[in-house]
Design an enzyme around this catalytic site. Structure first.
Site, PDB file in Angstrom:
ATOM      1  N   SER B  53      71.092  46.683  16.299  1.00 20.12           N
ATOM      2  CA  SER B  53      69.710  46.285  16.054  1.00 20.12           C
ATOM      3  C   SER B  53      69.332  46.437  14.574  1.00 20.12           C
ATOM      4  O   SER B  53      69.582  47.489  13.980  1.00 20.12           O
ATOM      5  CB  SER B  53      68.831  47.197  16.917  1.00 20.12           C
ATOM      6  OG  SER B  53      67.487  46.990  16.677  1.00 20.12           O
ATOM      7  N   GLY B  54      68.757  45.359  13.997  1.00 19.14           N
ATOM      8  CA  GLY B  54      68.155  45.446  12.655  1.00 19.14           C
ATOM      9  C   GLY B  54      69.071  45.730  11.495  1.00 19.14           C
ATOM     10  O   GLY B  54      68.608  46.133  10.427  1.00 19.14           O
ATOM     11  N   ASP B  85      67.889  42.357  22.335  1.00 20.34           N
ATOM     12  CA  ASP B  85      68.096  41.266  23.285  1.00 20.34           C
ATOM     13  C   ASP B  85      69.241  41.538  24.252  1.00 20.34           C
ATOM     14  O   ASP B  85      69.608  40.665  25.044  1.00 20.34           O
ATOM     15  CB  ASP B  85      68.344  39.960  22.515  1.00 20.34           C
ATOM     16  CG  ASP B  85      67.089  39.506  21.779  1.00 20.34           C
ATOM     17  OD1 ASP B  85      65.995  39.568  22.377  1.00 20.34           O
ATOM     18  OD2 ASP B  85      67.200  39.077  20.610  1.00 20.34           O
ATOM     19  N   HIS B 104      72.285  34.282  20.004  1.00 21.90           N
ATOM     20  CA  HIS B 104      70.844  34.010  19.977  1.00 21.90           C
ATOM     21  C   HIS B 104      70.397  33.884  18.530  1.00 21.90           C
ATOM     22  O   HIS B 104      70.773  34.686  17.686  1.00 21.90           O
ATOM     23  CB  HIS B 104      70.069  35.143  20.654  1.00 21.90           C
ATOM     24  CG  HIS B 104      68.590  35.045  20.455  1.00 21.90           C
ATOM     25  ND1 HIS B 104      67.861  33.913  20.758  1.00 21.90           N
ATOM     26  CD2 HIS B 104      67.682  35.935  19.959  1.00 21.90           C
ATOM     27  CE1 HIS B 104      66.583  34.122  20.482  1.00 21.90           C
ATOM     28  NE2 HIS B 104      66.444  35.328  19.990  1.00 21.90           N
ATOM     29  N   HIS B 106      66.970  32.190  15.813  1.00 25.17           N
ATOM     30  CA  HIS B 106      65.665  31.530  15.656  1.00 25.17           C
ATOM     31  C   HIS B 106      65.851  30.333  14.724  1.00 25.17           C
ATOM     32  O   HIS B 106      65.039  30.115  13.826  1.00 25.17           O
ATOM     33  CB  HIS B 106      64.637  32.496  15.076  1.00 25.17           C
ATOM     34  CG  HIS B 106      64.185  33.564  16.013  1.00 25.17           C
ATOM     35  ND1 HIS B 106      62.893  34.049  16.028  1.00 25.17           N
ATOM     36  CD2 HIS B 106      64.822  34.230  16.993  1.00 25.17           C
ATOM     37  CE1 HIS B 106      62.776  34.992  16.961  1.00 25.17           C
ATOM     38  NE2 HIS B 106      63.929  35.125  17.548  1.00 25.17           N
ATOM     39  N   ASP B 129      78.493  14.898  22.736  1.00 25.57           N
ATOM     40  CA  ASP B 129      79.813  15.485  22.488  1.00 25.57           C
ATOM     41  C   ASP B 129      79.861  16.959  22.897  1.00 25.57           C
ATOM     42  O   ASP B 129      80.931  17.495  23.178  1.00 25.57           O
ATOM     43  CB  ASP B 129      80.193  15.372  21.000  1.00 25.57           C
ATOM     44  CG  ASP B 129      80.627  13.962  20.608  1.00 25.57           C
ATOM     45  OD1 ASP B 129      81.087  13.208  21.486  1.00 25.57           O
ATOM     46  OD2 ASP B 129      80.492  13.612  19.417  1.00 25.57           O
ATOM     47  N   HIS B 180      60.098  30.644  21.892  1.00 23.94           N
ATOM     48  CA  HIS B 180      60.949  31.649  21.277  1.00 23.94           C
ATOM     49  C   HIS B 180      62.082  30.979  20.497  1.00 23.94           C
ATOM     50  O   HIS B 180      61.908  30.702  19.315  1.00 23.94           O
ATOM     51  CB  HIS B 180      61.441  32.579  22.402  1.00 23.94           C
ATOM     52  CG  HIS B 180      62.212  33.771  21.939  1.00 23.94           C
ATOM     53  ND1 HIS B 180      62.594  34.774  22.802  1.00 23.94           N
ATOM     54  CD2 HIS B 180      62.695  34.118  20.732  1.00 23.94           C
ATOM     55  CE1 HIS B 180      63.265  35.698  22.130  1.00 23.94           C
ATOM     56  NE2 HIS B 180      63.335  35.327  20.883  1.00 23.94           N
ATOM     57  N   TYR B 238      89.755  13.694  22.735  1.00 21.53           N
ATOM     58  CA  TYR B 238      89.026  13.438  21.501  1.00 21.53           C
ATOM     59  C   TYR B 238      89.191  14.454  20.373  1.00 21.53           C
ATOM     60  O   TYR B 238      89.274  15.643  20.597  1.00 21.53           O
ATOM     61  CB  TYR B 238      87.536  13.356  21.812  1.00 21.53           C
ATOM     62  CG  TYR B 238      86.730  12.963  20.630  1.00 21.53           C
ATOM     63  CD1 TYR B 238      86.725  11.649  20.200  1.00 21.53           C
ATOM     64  CD2 TYR B 238      85.992  13.915  19.921  1.00 21.53           C
ATOM     65  CE1 TYR B 238      85.979  11.275  19.104  1.00 21.53           C
ATOM     66  CE2 TYR B 238      85.249  13.540  18.820  1.00 21.53           C
ATOM     67  CZ  TYR B 238      85.263  12.213  18.424  1.00 21.53           C
ATOM     68  OH  TYR B 238      84.526  11.845  17.334  1.00 21.53           O
TER      69      TYR B 238
END
Lengths: 240, 240, 240, 240
Positions: B53-54, B85, B104, B106, B129, B180, B238
């Site tokens: 965290s942080g 999270d 995750h 932002h 794709d 969010h 592909y």
């Protein structure tokens, strides 16, 4: 030694933090040319340190930072002029007593909202993590205010908006001055810069949120509460 | 040694992959400040490795990654707190059984859609794709969900949306949590990061596609099928 | 030695040009992940050199480039697969006889127009300096075309559009494949890359020109003529 | 030695300033490929120094800069051709007598407005700090003007617009040529480049200001006055 209440070492650290914060603004692409300034206050020592006026970022050094008293009178032998926005900083420090550092920029997305004369609504949690509610825009200054004491009046309308709407400057650490640009603040120059980074990013996000969703639905109050208070205050627990 | 089922070497490699993935998010401009996190699960060994965290990105190291069991209980002597999270990650791992890594962010354009409360339609082959159909947005959490168990509830509404609409999380490796931001996933942390890069890019493309073509025509189903299945599944052939 | 008609040295130079062009696409921010490919033809020697499939840009080398004959059959001992878009390249080389190099990307702004199913109008001289008229978008492929021979059919609809509208591929060195992205071409791989850079830039400019001026006024034909012909053809004299 | 009125050293310094200004345009992301040029005039010495035509930025050197007389006739032994836009520069120098340096670019946001055939309104103080009023766009050139003397006519319509509307080129140091792009000027090449940077930035800000506030409210005249005159003229005191 410019002040009896602060050791040379402490003063240098303060100048260094202010200088660093200015450079960080540039590195974060919030500043074009010299359009930005940062300051820090030490109320006990009775001094403010602020960026000098018109100095290019690529040769900026801590020694160039300008020292003033709490009324904005330059003290010490430094021959550089303080940023013209000094009066705005001084007024904010006098009225926002828990604010220790201030940043002003013309960052692109924040300016778009300032020019549009609109508050930035809280459209998402990225906003709520830092700003507990809309980021307010000031009212238009009158002709007299602009002509008589422009930079001071800019400080006054910021405080006026926060007082009129009972906005806590700690919970909403930034503002848009109408037609002009953002001011943000914090406990330290670093935190004030961080708030400028967040403000410009949420300004960008909000802009296109309105394009995609013309209903302009803001986030629910309980989600605003949750995001703000999990990061701030006594019960904070958050970190990404 | 934090777990009997995994050698020190294997654990270090896992921490290294998770740390690398976080740094790659930063390098790909998907993360401002510390707004992002990545994790990897090893179901056989019974552990999850997640970003602390942080922690600032410029000093992040594999040793700082936090180890938990499959319920998200921290194990081992690492004193750093796991990302807030974590509960979302844990819930997703429990319900998306073929997912081994989660990211995750932002990221700017994905957030614009999340804040607009809208799925990202499949407007082109760049989308097809990687994502076999619209990228879904979750429903708004209730006040109770937000107050009681916010991060867990975030996991729940993601799974709810995939189950309600019969969306295969392998075929649609990402989601927008309303108001969010995005979560993406994959077989490895690297693949989950790649899916975050794609999601933000198609979010940007889709935004302006709607400006240029207000009819909002999605690509035909047969073209969606072609693009997705030439890259995925048994008949994939592909590569650009 | 893969071909009797070309010395090892010449073949290496060709591979080097194709490899360099791919890297230049990446440096110009036209390519995310591996979404781009470049090829060059030598009709006399009977060979095409094309980027391999799915190779990451940061380790790409000339030796990895794949050599095929004029029908797209791989020749030589290189074990890498050619780009899946090879069939499109081959078809274009067969029908655009003065084209010696082809580039395909998913560049952001060009894709927005491709997804919008719209030609890019000639709104300014930046466009006219390189593209003599609108940049055309292809028609939607039918279900059958997509399922039977997708990459080949992509080449066919490009040529179809140029033939139906009497567009000279030398005067309009690029196209948007609907819902997909741009192809550009030129005398050399470098020139084809340059045309991709221009196409994406004019796509961006045109996008916001439509926002600012909903009348969508294109430049007058005589200005289009002037700008195009001062840079191209017998009477060219231009250089910025 | 190309001119009796200027020492070799002074001429080299002039070439160096012009070359540096071109490189600064590139570094400021105002130039794609070779789409930009800069010049400086020394009226006493009777010479203009201008960027050569079509030279790539990464190998540009002061020695390559082209010297002409005040009518744009190349003097000296330099074999490179001057920028095709030379005639526009020469005409502007003849009619804007206090202008000593000129810059032309196709910078993205300025071009969007030029293509839209619209002046850029003064929506904020960032604009007012440099441009005292709207940034004007020229009228469309006639077919005859384009065909007969395009680059010269471009200079003429710029001057025509400033004369017709009584715009002072010192107070508004830039213009948009319709469908084409911006020209800016200043006392020195550096200042002209700075004005190009500002023009593109305010073009970007104004674009999205119109999206957010369709009322298109310009800043009050007294604020325009304040911002412009605190930075320019006898009573200037400003510096950020």
């Amino acid at each position: 030694m410019t002040n009896n209440n602060l050791s040379d070492e402490k003063l240098y650290e303060m100048k260094n933090r202010v200088c660093d914060a200015n450079l960080k603004l540039k590195d974060s692409n919030l500043v074009v040319l010299t359009w930005g300034n940062t300051s820090e206050i030490n109320r006990d020592a009775g001094i403010i340190v602020i960026k000098p006026s018109g100095v290019p970022y690529d040769t900026m050094s801590p020694e160039q930072m300008v020292v003033t008293d709490l009324d904005g009178n330059v003290i010490g032998e430094n021959s550089l002029k303080p940023s013209s926005d000094l009066d705005t900083h001084v007024y904010l420090y006098k009225h926002f007593e828990n604010v220790n550092a201030i940043v002003h920029t013309h960052s692109t997305y924040a300016v778009m909202w300032a020019q549009s004369r609109r508050d930035i609504p809280a459209y998402g949690t990225t906003h709520a993590d830092t700003f507990y509610g809309s980021i307010p825009v000031t009212r238009q200054l009158t002709k007299e205010e602009v002509e008589k004491e422009y930079e001071l009046a800019t400080g006054k309308v910021i405080v006026e908006r926060f007082e009129n709407d009972n906005i806590d400057p700690i919970a909403v650490p930034g503002v848009l001055t109408v037609g002009h640009g953002p001011f943000t603040w914090g406990n330290t120059p670093d935190k004030a810069v961080e708030n400028s980074i967040v403000l410009d990013e949420v300004a960008h996000m909000a802009l296109m949120t309105e394009f995609l969703n013309p209903n302009k639905d803001e986030i629910p109050q309980y989600l605003l509460d949750k995001h703000y208070f999990r990061k701030h205050g006594a019960n904070a627990y958050y970190g990404q």
